[in-house]
Design an enzyme around this catalytic site. Sequence first.
Site, PDB file in Angstrom:
ATOM      1  N   SER A 132       0.875  -1.177   0.000  1.00  0.00           N
ATOM      2  CA  SER A 132       0.000   0.000   0.000  1.00  0.00           C
ATOM      3  C   SER A 132       0.902   1.213   0.000  1.00  0.00           C
ATOM      4  O   SER A 132       2.070   1.137   0.415  1.00  0.00           O
ATOM      5  CB  SER A 132      -0.878  -0.001   1.261  1.00  0.00           C
ATOM      6  OG  SER A 132      -1.503   1.255   1.459  1.00  0.00           O
ATOM      7  N   TYR A 145      -2.320  -0.735  10.818  1.00  0.00           N
ATOM      8  CA  TYR A 145      -2.290  -1.133   9.416  1.00  0.00           C
ATOM      9  C   TYR A 145      -0.977  -0.708   8.755  1.00  0.00           C
ATOM     10  O   TYR A 145      -0.296  -1.515   8.100  1.00  0.00           O
ATOM     11  CB  TYR A 145      -3.483  -0.521   8.674  1.00  0.00           C
ATOM     12  CG  TYR A 145      -3.510  -0.805   7.197  1.00  0.00           C
ATOM     13  CD1 TYR A 145      -3.947  -2.035   6.718  1.00  0.00           C
ATOM     14  CD2 TYR A 145      -3.100   0.154   6.274  1.00  0.00           C
ATOM     15  CE1 TYR A 145      -3.968  -2.307   5.353  1.00  0.00           C
ATOM     16  CE2 TYR A 145      -3.118  -0.104   4.911  1.00  0.00           C
ATOM     17  CZ  TYR A 145      -3.558  -1.340   4.464  1.00  0.00           C
ATOM     18  OH  TYR A 145      -3.570  -1.604   3.110  1.00  0.00           O
TER      19      TYR A 145
END
Length: 272
Positions: A132, A145
């Site tokens: 990501s 995360y």
Amino acid sequence: MADKVVLITGTSTGIGLAVAAAAVRAGYRTVATLRNPDKAGPVRETGADVRRLDVTDSASITECIDGVVADYGRLDAVVNNAGVSVFGTVEHLPMSEIRRAMDVNYFGVVEVTKAAMPHLRATKGRVVTVTSVGGAVGQPFNEAYCAAKFAVEGFMQSLEPVAATVGVGVSIIEPGAVTTEFVANAHIDPAAVVAEAGPYAPALNAYINRTRSAYSTGQTADQVAAVVMSALTAYPIVFRWQTSDYARSFVASSLSDLDGSIVAGITSHWIR
């Protein structure tokens, strides 16, 4: 690609489903894996060989990868895509949720890669991991995360030169906002989380409003899948791939940010 076998994790929806479909179209013998077989309907329609693999279950990983090699005689590529969103700030997040972020997003990637490496050495194969932009840029209310995604990028960047000595290519994919079910699957009730945020409520409300806008104009899963397919076939092998101009600019802001002020300047505006 007629003889090449690719295994993809997390294919029930979103990017994983799109990669499975793209791999089938490209001629790979495609093994699409997912944790819950009850959600396999869409990926079965791609024509992939659908198998169960839970990236947090060692026995499941071993059984699946050994089964693929037994059935096909080889494994040429792994796409680590399975992931989970864990949203909130550390003061309020239970430690169980922080550990879950690491178990799925980091340790799951490590264990699947570890199990696959002997077979990938035999075929001079590839490991492609979907991380990501949050693996390069820390983002508010995403501490757990982003920590997991940073860990994945550090692991893969360290593995890449070692794997190259035995003929295995390693790449990471850094999407920005993608219009998939990933965010919905986080099961967040925005009004409820803001109500429970206490002193963080103003910042959290600003962040949620900003993020809604970002995801409403995000990339499609198919666009990200196209980049994954490029990473699988690129020569020479490229380690770091962003999936859009926005992602390239955003990641670049962190990679060139020696004192941390650039990223702080960007993300602080998201919560005001």
